[in-house]
Scaffold this active site. Structure first.
Site, PDB file in Angstrom:
ATOM      1  N   ARG A   1       0.843  -1.197   0.000  1.00 16.55           N
ATOM      2  CA  ARG A   1       0.000   0.000   0.000  1.00 16.55           C
ATOM      3  C   ARG A   1       0.873   1.240   0.000  1.00 16.55           C
ATOM      4  NH1 ARG A   1      -4.513  -0.702   4.633  1.00 16.55           N
ATOM      5  NH2 ARG A   1      -3.969   1.491   4.921  1.00 16.55           N
TER       6      ARG A   1
ATOM      7  N   ARG B   1       0.360   8.171  10.448  1.00 18.66           N
ATOM      8  CA  ARG B   1      -0.876   7.420  10.741  1.00 18.66           C
ATOM      9  C   ARG B   1      -0.912   7.001  12.213  1.00 18.66           C
ATOM     10  NH1 ARG B   1      -0.273   2.895   6.689  1.00 18.66           N
ATOM     11  NH2 ARG B   1      -2.205   2.053   7.491  1.00 18.66           N
TER      12      ARG B   1
HETATM   13  P1  AMP Z   1      -7.007   1.606   6.888  1.00 24.13           P
HETATM   14  O1  AMP Z   1      -7.108   0.709   5.710  1.00 24.13           O
HETATM   15  O2  AMP Z   1      -8.072   1.329   7.926  1.00 24.13           O
HETATM   16  O3  AMP Z   1      -5.616   1.656   7.485  1.00 24.13           O
HETATM   17  O4  AMP Z   1      -7.310   3.090   6.350  1.00 24.13           O
HETATM   18  C1  AMP Z   1      -6.486   3.708   5.390  1.00 24.13           C
HETATM   19  C2  AMP Z   1      -6.761   5.201   5.347  1.00 24.13           C
HETATM   20  O5  AMP Z   1      -8.137   5.422   4.992  1.00 24.13           O
HETATM   21  C3  AMP Z   1      -6.591   5.916   6.680  1.00 24.13           C
HETATM   22  O6  AMP Z   1      -5.244   6.296   6.916  1.00 24.13           O
HETATM   23  C4  AMP Z   1      -7.511   7.120   6.487  1.00 24.13           C
HETATM   24  O7  AMP Z   1      -6.911   8.083   5.631  1.00 24.13           O
HETATM   25  C5  AMP Z   1      -8.674   6.522   5.719  1.00 24.13           C
HETATM   26  N1  AMP Z   1      -9.753   5.985   6.608  1.00 24.13           N
HETATM   27  C6  AMP Z   1     -10.145   4.682   6.740  1.00 24.13           C
HETATM   28  N2  AMP Z   1     -11.162   4.568   7.605  1.00 24.13           N
HETATM   29  C7  AMP Z   1     -11.418   5.834   8.044  1.00 24.13           C
HETATM   30  C8  AMP Z   1     -12.356   6.388   8.974  1.00 24.13           C
HETATM   31  N3  AMP Z   1     -13.231   5.616   9.640  1.00 24.13           N
HETATM   32  N4  AMP Z   1     -12.323   7.737   9.169  1.00 24.13           N
HETATM   33  C9  AMP Z   1     -11.461   8.542   8.508  1.00 24.13           C
HETATM   34  N5  AMP Z   1     -10.562   8.081   7.633  1.00 24.13           N
HETATM   35  C10 AMP Z   1     -10.524   6.743   7.392  1.00 24.13           C
END
Ligand code: AMP
Length: 214
Positions: free
Chosen positions: A161, A172
């Site tokens: 990713r 993050r």
């Molecule tokens: P993840 O796959 O859960 O690590 O999410 C990847 C990215 O998507 C995060 O770093 C945020 O930029 C965005 N993202 C995912 N879920 C959310 C959420 N519930 N609220 C805000 N941003 C989100």
């Protein structure tokens, strides 16, 4: 409607745990990160807005998250069982989820908080590889595929990713500490929080979660 939430910093193992639960129990897996990546790939209106935030490792605005989650919950029916992965990430999102569950006569059964030390999170994220075709998670050291760069399950190409680069990872993790950690106290007060040591083997974690869901 019944819901469970997988809460944890990036790299805590939410996605891997979700895979194990879905394979053994009837839950619809709703991962907002996956939904957003799909929107970015398809170039939708939401995807265009979300892209920059995601690349920087920042949270996508609540208004967008609310809309994409809401769209997936419509028509689920009262017997629907949802497993949220990466949602909610802010207190505002948790309020939305509570309102939604209340409206549908549902409840939040458990919030599983996967806790892991920072060093472990960083090594998991930098080594993470994902199948482009089926979405299965691998890790170059911890869960290596039989053949480098190739998915064991479907033969698809494994990729890293773009937000799993070290500089974005650090942001993050900081965003998680600042914006999402307050949810832990919120759910602890609500009496639904289950803390899980995320440094354990994924099979142990999955077994523990399934036991509590019985
Ligand atoms: P993840 O796959 O859960 O690590 O999410 C990847 C990215 O998507 C995060 O770093 C945020 O930029 C965005 N993202 C995912 N879920 C959310 C959420 N519930 N609220 C805000 N941003 C989100």
């Amino acid at each position: 409607m019944e819901a469970i939430v997988l809460l944890g910093a990036p790299g805590a193992g939410k996605g891997t745990t979700a895979e194990g639960i879905v394979a053994a129990a009837r839950y619809a897996h709703l991962a907002t990160g996956d939904m957003l990546r799909e929107a970015v790939k398809n170039g939708t209106e939401f995807g265009k807005v979300a892209d920059g935030f995601m690349k920087r490792g920042e949270l996508v605005p609540d208004e967008i998250i609310v809309k994409i989650v809401d769209a997936r919950l419509v028509g689920g029916g009262k017997d629907a069982r949802y497993m949220f992965d990466g949602f909610p990430r802010t207190l505002e999102q948790s309020r939305l989820l509570e309102a939604c569950l209340k409206q549908q006569g549902g409840s939040l059964k458990h919030v599983f908080f996967l806790e892991a030390p920072r060093d472990l999170l960083i090594s998991r994220l930098t080594g993470r590889r994902i199948c482009r075709s089926c979405g299965r998670n691998f890790h170059v050291v911890n869960i290596p595929p039989k053949k480098a760069g190739v998915c064991d399950l479907c033969g698809g190409e494994l990729y890293q990713r773009s937000d799993d680069q070290e500089s974005t990872i650090l942001n993050r993790l900081e965003v998680f500490r600042k914006q999402t950690e307050s949810l832990v106290a919120h759910y602890e007060r609500a009496g639904v929080l289950v803390k899980i040591d995320a440094a354990q083997h994924r099979d142990v974690i999955i077994a523990k979660v399934l036991e509590l869901l019985k």
